[in-house]
Write an enzyme that holds these catalytic residues in place. Structure first.
Site, PDB file in Angstrom:
ATOM      1  N   ASP A   1     -40.475  19.742 -57.255  1.00 58.54           N
ATOM      2  CA  ASP A   1     -39.997  18.326 -56.663  1.00 58.54           C
ATOM      3  C   ASP A   1     -41.085  17.471 -55.857  1.00 58.54           C
ATOM      4  OD1 ASP A   1     -37.452  18.828 -57.513  1.00 58.54           O
ATOM      5  OD2 ASP A   1     -36.797  19.924 -55.708  1.00 58.54           O
TER       6      ASP A   1
ATOM      7  N   ASP B   1     -33.802  15.734 -61.568  1.00 53.90           N
ATOM      8  CA  ASP B   1     -32.640  15.642 -60.698  1.00 53.90           C
ATOM      9  C   ASP B   1     -32.139  14.323 -60.813  1.00 53.90           C
ATOM     10  OD1 ASP B   1     -33.391  18.216 -59.891  1.00 53.90           O
ATOM     11  OD2 ASP B   1     -34.568  17.426 -58.200  1.00 53.90           O
TER      12      ASP B   1
END
Length: 156
Positions: free
Chosen positions: A117, A136
């Site tokens: 991330d 995501d």
């Protein structure tokens, strides 16, 4: 089904290209943070071993492989469900985004042991503590699209 496959492939490719560029080429894993347009957009490295926002984070291999299996099962179920009957274009796009995003995060878990991330967005006066990635966004948008647009093509 061609639209689902193309959308999933494009989503997967965009996710993997952005992760490779930011994590490997820009060396975010060593630099930890790159201010792009602070505070609006910052690249902040986070290795997520859990699901969204680090929920269910465990450093065990069992949890890692369980999350991989869960993503594969959900993706397969969505694929079979969309294939079973005719759906609108937006439903097919949503399914492709969800499947492609899930595949991107699965590959991260296999290669890195966790999901990479790096996107962090905040506003002046509020610092968002969480990072996320293209996969995501695609999973979230795809799931919302499936919830909102499924069943609209059926008449009562």
């Amino acid at each position: 089904m061609r639209l689902v496959v193309l959308t999933a492939a494009a989503t997967f490719a965009l996710d993997q290209i952005t992760k490779f560029t930011v994590v490997e080429v820009m060396d975010l894993s060593a630099r930890h943070q790159i201010d792009v347009l602070p505070p609006w957009l910052t690249f902040r490295m986070a290795w997520n071993q859990g699901i969204n926002f680090g929920l269910m984070s465990h450093s065990s291999d069992l949890a890692r492989w369980a999350l991989i299996a869960l993503a594969v099962v959900i993706s397969a179920w969505v694929w079979l469900w969309v294939r079973r009957e005719p759906h609108s274009t937006i439903v097919k796009l949503s399914a492709g985004m969800l499947i492609g995003g899930a595949a991107g995060n699965v590959i991260d878990r296999i290669i890195y042991g966790a999901v990479a991330d790096f996107l962090n967005m905040s506003v002046p006066g509020f610092q968002n503590p969480y990072s996320f990635n293209v996969a995501d966004i695609a999973i979230f948008a795809g799931a919302i699209g499936l919830v909102i647009f499924t069943g609209r093509e059926k008449t009562r």
